[in-house]
Design a protein around this motif. Structure first.
Motif, PDB file in Angstrom:
ATOM      1  N   LEU A 143     -39.541 -18.970   7.468  1.00  0.00           N
ATOM      2  CA  LEU A 143     -38.690 -19.675   6.509  1.00  0.00           C
ATOM      3  C   LEU A 143     -37.193 -19.397   6.714  1.00  0.00           C
ATOM      4  O   LEU A 143     -36.362 -19.884   5.957  1.00  0.00           O
ATOM      5  CB  LEU A 143     -39.092 -19.314   5.074  1.00  0.00           C
ATOM      6  N   GLY A 144     -36.851 -18.617   7.735  1.00  0.00           N
ATOM      7  CA  GLY A 144     -35.441 -18.361   8.020  1.00  0.00           C
ATOM      8  C   GLY A 144     -34.706 -17.624   6.918  1.00  0.00           C
ATOM      9  O   GLY A 144     -33.494 -17.798   6.754  1.00  0.00           O
ATOM     10  N   VAL A 145     -35.418 -16.790   6.177  1.00  0.00           N
ATOM     11  CA  VAL A 145     -34.816 -16.115   5.014  1.00  0.00           C
ATOM     12  C   VAL A 145     -34.009 -14.889   5.423  1.00  0.00           C
ATOM     13  O   VAL A 145     -32.887 -14.676   4.954  1.00  0.00           O
ATOM     14  CB  VAL A 145     -35.912 -15.723   4.000  1.00  0.00           C
ATOM     15  N   TYR A 146     -34.581 -14.071   6.291  1.00  0.00           N
ATOM     16  CA  TYR A 146     -33.911 -12.819   6.662  1.00  0.00           C
ATOM     17  C   TYR A 146     -32.695 -13.071   7.550  1.00  0.00           C
ATOM     18  O   TYR A 146     -32.608 -14.081   8.244  1.00  0.00           O
ATOM     19  CB  TYR A 146     -34.873 -11.917   7.432  1.00  0.00           C
ATOM     20  N   ASP A 147     -31.789 -12.106   7.535  1.00  0.00           N
ATOM     21  CA  ASP A 147     -30.675 -12.059   8.474  1.00  0.00           C
ATOM     22  C   ASP A 147     -30.991 -10.955   9.476  1.00  0.00           C
ATOM     23  O   ASP A 147     -30.879  -9.766   9.141  1.00  0.00           O
ATOM     24  CB  ASP A 147     -29.358 -11.718   7.757  1.00  0.00           C
ATOM     25  N   PRO A 148     -31.423 -11.295  10.683  1.00  0.00           N
ATOM     26  CA  PRO A 148     -31.693 -10.246  11.682  1.00  0.00           C
ATOM     27  C   PRO A 148     -30.391  -9.559  12.084  1.00  0.00           C
ATOM     28  O   PRO A 148     -29.389 -10.225  12.354  1.00  0.00           O
ATOM     29  CB  PRO A 148     -32.294 -11.020  12.867  1.00  0.00           C
ATOM     30  N   SER A 181     -29.547 -11.097   2.432  1.00  0.00           N
ATOM     31  CA  SER A 181     -28.273 -11.271   1.748  1.00  0.00           C
ATOM     32  C   SER A 181     -28.504 -11.450   0.252  1.00  0.00           C
ATOM     33  O   SER A 181     -29.439 -12.148  -0.156  1.00  0.00           O
ATOM     34  CB  SER A 181     -27.559 -12.507   2.291  1.00  0.00           C
ATOM     35  N   ARG A 182     -27.637 -10.846  -0.561  1.00  0.00           N
ATOM     36  CA  ARG A 182     -27.723 -11.068  -2.004  1.00  0.00           C
ATOM     37  C   ARG A 182     -27.400 -12.517  -2.365  1.00  0.00           C
ATOM     38  O   ARG A 182     -27.700 -12.958  -3.468  1.00  0.00           O
ATOM     39  CB  ARG A 182     -26.783 -10.122  -2.748  1.00  0.00           C
TER      40      ARG A 182
END
Length: 197
Positions: A111-116, A136-137
């Protein structure tokens, strides 16, 4: 896919950027702070205890597939800015690293949620630069502040394709304790959930 389970961002360019940043000329280190600790799902040559400064583990990411549904979202861990976090780093041999990253993207980045991010991880054998999945908040998947009652309800009701939020939290706590890592915030949430049994 419903709007709540549609990728926030295209994960493919993020994978390409991560592969470029790794460079392919050395072994790959991956930092685990949640389920990667107890279910990495990839082969590794070495595993070390590691501490990251400037980030902390928090059960503050909505899960609408793995540990909940769009109608009853569950929670999973994200790494948020601030504080420090004890977890594990895994060393993946150079020849296996590309395939491991492809598989990790299927698991963590659908889902492309995290920031690697590449983070400096302190280990007993010295510092390593490891890939971590941060949150990210500002992300719509970040829960913000949740009341204790909301945590109780989620622990009691939320269940997704990999099981319940409660099972996920308890499995993470059990492995952290086995490794000698005490997470007071997580222990408090699990104790809260048991108060309502």
């Amino acid at each position: 896919m419903s709007p709540l389970t549609t990728p926030l961002r295209d994960p493919a360019p993020m994978l390409e950027r991560t592969l470029d940043e790794w460079g392919g000329r050395s072994d790959l280190w991956i930092y685990g702070y949640g389920s990667l600790i107890w279910r990495p799902d990839f082969d590794f040559a070495e595993r070390r205890a590691a501490r990251v400064h400037g980030w902390h583990r928090a059960l503050k990411m909505w899960s609408r597939v793995n540990r909940g549904t769009p109608e009853c979202p569950g929670l999973v861990f994200g790494m948020l800015p601030g504080g420090s976090c004890r977890g594990m780093v895994f060393r993946v041999p150079q020849g296996d690293a590309r395939q491991v990253l492809l598989n990790l993207w299927q698991r963590e980045m659908v889902l492309g949620v995290y920031d690697p991010r590449w983070l400096a991880c302190q280990t007993p054998e010295g510092a390593v630069r490891a890939l971590a999945f941060t949150l990210s908040r500002k992300s719509p998947s970040h829960t913000g502040v949740l009341a204790d009652e909301e945590y109780r309800r989620i622990f009691a009701q939320a269940r997704g394709i990999y099981g319940s939020t409660r099972d996920y939290a308890e499995a993470t706590q059990a492995e952290l304790l086995r490794l000698g890592i005490r997470d007071r915030a997580l222990a408090r949430l699990i104790a809260l959930s048991k108060d309502s049994d």
